[in-house]
Design an enzyme around this catalytic site. Sequence first.
Site, mmCIF file in Angstrom:
data_model
loop_
_atom_site.group_PDB
_atom_site.id
_atom_site.type_symbol
_atom_site.label_atom_id
_atom_site.label_comp_id
_atom_site.label_asym_id
_atom_site.label_seq_id
_atom_site.Cartn_x
_atom_site.Cartn_y
_atom_site.Cartn_z
ATOM 1 C CE LYS A 189 -3.761 -2.170 2.781
ATOM 2 N NZ LYS A 189 -4.548 -1.925 3.560
ATOM 3 C CB ALA A 198 -1.344 0.643 8.376
ATOM 4 C CG ASP A 199 -3.757 -5.009 5.517
ATOM 5 O OD1 ASP A 199 -4.735 -4.588 4.792
ATOM 6 O OD2 ASP A 199 -3.811 -6.275 5.890
ATOM 7 C CB THR A 200 -6.147 -3.944 10.653
ATOM 8 O OG1 THR A 200 -5.477 -2.805 10.812
ATOM 9 C CG2 THR A 200 -6.476 -4.776 11.857
#
EC number: 3.6.1.9
Length: 184
Positions: free
Chosen positions: A51, A67-69
């Site tokens: 990203k 960011a990634d969750t």
Amino acid sequence: MKIILASQSPRRKEILEEIGYQFEVIPSYTQEYFDPALPLEKAIQLVAYQKAADVHAKYPDDLVIGADTIVSFQNKIYGKPKDEQEAFSFLRDFSGKYQEVMTGICFLYKERQLCHTDITKVWFRDLSDEEIWDYIHTHNALDKAGAYGIQDSDFISHIDGSLSNVVGLGKESIVEMMKKISDW
Ligand SMILES: Cc1cn([C@H]2C[C@H](O)[C@@H](COP(=O)(O)OP(=O)(O)OP(=O)(O)O)O2)c(=O)[nH]c1=O
């Protein structure tokens, strides 16, 4: 150095604002690739990297944050549910148990990169089917990893770790990472 948040998540924007940084939001719409062969912590970092890299390609002289969750439960990965039925089955699975919420964060600036993964353990109380459906019908469960928002549900009995990490961006890690890159 200018800061760019490569995310369309309103929660991440709020968290970065709360810390007090001046920044711009330029979401990445790149096709993300999650590599199941990697350890989970690295795989999630790699998505955060993708990203950030997508936006960094256009703004190489700015600090780009991606960011990634995801939610990890009994060795399975729970992202955003595809429909309400799947949201229901996620929340049914989590009822009375704990899961781990992981957020990968990547900073990219010129040729440099710094990535990190935060993990928070989240315990759910026992949920009835009725209250799960009620939540799904009254909240935007499909927009959230694991189908719930810790900020808008009363499902959680306690957590171990960063709260902001569960919402999408660990404040403590962001501050720490900013310190680390201060000489970049
Ligand atoms: C577990 C949990 C997740 N979430 C949210 C955080 C993330 O926004 C979302 C997970 O989706 P992500 O794919 O990490 O992020 P996104 O698609 O919203 O934004 P972008 O890719 O542009 O950065 O779930 C909550 O708001 N509360 C919670 O308790």
